[in-house]
Scaffold this active site. Structure first.
Site, PDB file in Angstrom:
ATOM      1  N   GLU A  51      -4.083 177.641  68.450  1.00 39.23           N
ATOM      2  CA  GLU A  51      -5.441 177.447  68.969  1.00 39.23           C
ATOM      3  C   GLU A  51      -6.405 176.928  67.912  1.00 39.23           C
ATOM      4  OE1 GLU A  51      -3.566 180.635  71.629  1.00 39.23           O
ATOM      5  OE2 GLU A  51      -3.699 180.260  69.466  1.00 39.23           O
ATOM      6  N   PHE A 113      -5.502 194.798  78.194  1.00 39.53           N
ATOM      7  CA  PHE A 113      -4.558 193.966  77.453  1.00 39.53           C
ATOM      8  C   PHE A 113      -5.169 192.602  77.152  1.00 39.53           C
ATOM      9  CE2 PHE A 113      -1.045 190.792  77.573  1.00 39.53           C
ATOM     10  CZ  PHE A 113      -0.421 191.179  76.392  1.00 39.53           C
ATOM     11  N   GLN A 114      -5.131 192.218  75.898  1.00 37.96           N
ATOM     12  CA  GLN A 114      -5.666 190.949  75.404  1.00 37.96           C
ATOM     13  C   GLN A 114      -7.145 190.778  75.738  1.00 37.96           C
ATOM     14  OE1 GLN A 114      -3.017 187.660  76.481  1.00 37.96           O
ATOM     15  NE2 GLN A 114      -1.860 188.001  74.599  1.00 37.96           N
ATOM     16  N   LYS A 163     -10.954 186.036  84.266  1.00 36.05           N
ATOM     17  CA  LYS A 163      -9.931 185.411  85.105  1.00 36.05           C
ATOM     18  C   LYS A 163     -10.298 185.421  86.581  1.00 36.05           C
ATOM     19  CE  LYS A 163      -4.928 185.320  85.884  1.00 36.05           C
ATOM     20  NZ  LYS A 163      -3.606 185.877  85.498  1.00 36.05           N
ATOM     21  N   MET A 470      -8.129 172.877  43.151  1.00 40.90           N
ATOM     22  CA  MET A 470      -9.539 173.130  42.885  1.00 40.90           C
ATOM     23  C   MET A 470      -9.753 174.530  42.321  1.00 40.90           C
ATOM     24  SD  MET A 470     -12.445 171.661  42.826  1.00 40.90           S
ATOM     25  CE  MET A 470     -12.684 170.338  44.015  1.00 40.90           C
TER      26      MET A 470
END
Length: 561
Positions: A51, A113-114, A163, A470
């Site tokens: 993602e 959940f999630q 959802k 760096m």
């Protein structure tokens, strides 16, 4: 007509002229992905490997095109994986809309959940965010999200959609979207006259351009302004391409890794005009000694930036293009021949630092100068973050806006590969090259599979010095050469890695190989990887230590180990 929430989302994207979205499916966005399947002939979806890659791709798409980038993720870890990409866009004022799924409204707040409070998490790194709990509010909220992302100072907006909202149905009426007009100024006529009088009285003016010149589409007005004022022009990292680097008035970047010429000019000028810039700490260094002889004028669309990092004498608040248009009407042509003669003398005396003679060893400076020559300065260059990023800004001469795409404010390693894919999708007419170091490359090399799957013909130009260059440079200068955890030596076989992803690859180990290999890579119409093996002790110079006076850059670093 009556549509589901998922269908309404797609219809709203089409209203906004969105042709491509970047994302990754999951349980909370299944309804949305079902609609994406239904609308697959009208809108392109690019599935990334992660993602975060989707967020960076949407960001790169926005920077390359000037449009609003769109990314999609599911709830929980899908949403949180977007956060770094959202923060990257926020720091650099990039218009982006991130759409996330969430658990159904009755399950919110129950540690389902999630489930994650993504609006709470992203509040500090978005321009605005929403959670939609009623499908009847969905269309207008999405429209508002795009308006906020592009109005005034651009930035990312997150829209979180449970959802059950995507499953519910309601009436939808298509609207013709009128794009917001950012062409405005909040400053009074008297303020413009005061600035015009300052310009007329100045003997040694200095113009400094930032990313606002690019986001406002003001490159043409900026070129005219520089000609009228007859002044040297320097740019920030984000401002690269806002003024043609090949113009004789251009004197290079200003700041930590800016040119000696720019540091001398800012220390001697009597008028400093910052245009579409936020005066980053990496630019101004020690505030007390910055532009000590100059009156400072700040032009910016965001009033919150005025007097935030540095005190200014005059301000003009508004869209850069609008402000410059008005100044161009007020300011008569100036003549600063003597000042520009001094600038030219400094250019002659202090050319951009060139690495010492490495014989037939590869130097990044030579690679980038050759790349600039072979592409005629017309390519879109994206970068990761580190030494290679600074070398790209120093040694590639950008002609126009939206050619240089990099994480400036947040400094996100792992940004460039995703951004290059977004840029190439948005600008298929352009050659897109991602400049990477091996440290950054390991953070996002999984996105090579995205480039292959969707046949996105980017060139991944990898500088391999087996160190975090760096950070190692800072350790050498300020930490007694204690190279703690910066000597990587991972021994990754990049040719085999590219082969695993079905991507052609080349390896450069000698200076004499550079031109031929780059020519071959640039001819590919598929993604290609080029590894350049460079010495670990080639440094980025000049360098002004953090917080130090900008007129005292380090020009050489002794290597004795």
């Amino acid at each position: 007509m009556k549509l589901t929430g998922a269908q309404i989302i797609i219809e709203c994207l089409l209203e906004q002229g969105v042709d491509t979205v970047f994302g990754y499916p999951g349980g909370a966005v299944l309804n949305l992905y079902d609609a994406i399947y239904e609308y697959r002939s009208k809108i392109r979806h690019i599935i990334t490997a992660h993602e975060q890659g989707a967020a960076h791709a949407a960001d790169g798409y926005a920077r390359a095109t000037g449009k609003t980038g769109v990314c999609i993720a599911t709830s929980g870890p899908g949403a949180t994986n977007l956060v770094t990409g959202i923060a990257t866009a926020h720091m650099d004022s990039i218009p982006m809309v991130a759409i996330t799924g969430n658990v159904a409204v009755p399950s919110l707040g129950l540690d389902s959940f999630q489930e994650v409070d993504i609006t709470g998490i992203t509040m500090p790194v978005t321009k605005y965010n929403f959670i939609i709990k009623d499908v009847s509010e969905l269309a207008d909220t999405l429209r508002r999200a795009f308006e906020i992302a592009t109005t005034g100072r651009p930035g990312p907006v997150l829209v979180d959609i449970p959802k059950d909202v995507t499953a519910a149905a309601c009436e939808y009426t298509r609207k013709e979207i009128v794009k917001p007009d950012n062409y405005y100024s909040l400053s009074a006529d008297e303020e413009y006259r005061q600035v015009a009088d300052l310009i007329a009285a100045s003997k040694k003016p200095f113009l400094y351009t930032g990313g606002g010149v690019i986001s406002s589409g003001a490159a043409e007005e900026m070129a005219k302004f520089a000609e009228l004022v007859d002044a040297p022009v320097s740019s920030s990292l984000m401002g690269q391409g806002g003024f043609n680097n090949r113009d004789s008035r251009y004197i290079g970047m200003l700041g930590m890794h800016g040119t000696v010429v720019s540091s001398k000019a800012v220390s001697d000028c009597d008028l400093f005009i910052g245009i579409g810039t936020r005066f980053s700490d990496r630019v101004i260094g020690d505030i007390v000694s910055f532009a000590p002889k100059a009156k400072i004028v700040h032009i910016d669309i965001d009033p919150a930036e005025i007097n935030k990092n540095i005190h200014v004498d005059h301000q003009l608040v508004g869209d850069v293009r609008c402000v410059l248009d008005r100044l161009n009407e007020l300011v008569p042509p100036q003549d600063h021949t003597e000042w520009l003669r001094q600038i030219d003398a400094w250019k002659e005396e202090f050319p951009l630092h060139v690495a010492e003679d490495y014989g037939d060893q590869v130097t990044p400076q030579y690679v980038l100068e050759t790349l600039d020559e072979l592409t005629h300065g017309d390519a879109v260059i994206t970068t990761e973050v580190g030494q290679h990023q600074m070398w790209a800004a120093q040694y590639y001469d950008f002609k126009e806006p939206r050619q240089f795409i990099t994480s400036g404010g947040l400094g996100t390693m792992g940004y460039g590969l995703g951004a290059s894919m977004g840029a190439q999708v948005g600008r298929p007419d352009k050659q897109v090259i991602n400049i990477a170091g091996d440290g950054s490359f390991h953070m996002n090399c999984n996105e090579l599979v995205t480039a292959y799957k969707h046949n996105i013909p980017i060139v991944e130009l990898l500088f391999n010095n087996s160190v975090l260059g760096m950070v190692r440079q800072w350790q050498r200068l300020f930490y007694g050469k204690r190279f703690s955890q910066t000597t990587l030596e991972r021994d990754t076989d990049y040719m085999k890695l590219a082969e695993a992803y079905h991507i052609p690859s080349y390896r450069i180990t000698k200076k004499s190989e550079v031109r031929e290999v780059l020519q071959k890579a640039l001819r590919h119409d598929t993604p290609v990887l080029v590894e350049c093996v460079i010495d670990r002790d080639i440094n980025v110079l000049p360098m002004v230590p953090a917080g130090a006076a900008i007129d005292k850059p380090i020009l050489d670093i002794e290597i004795d180990d």
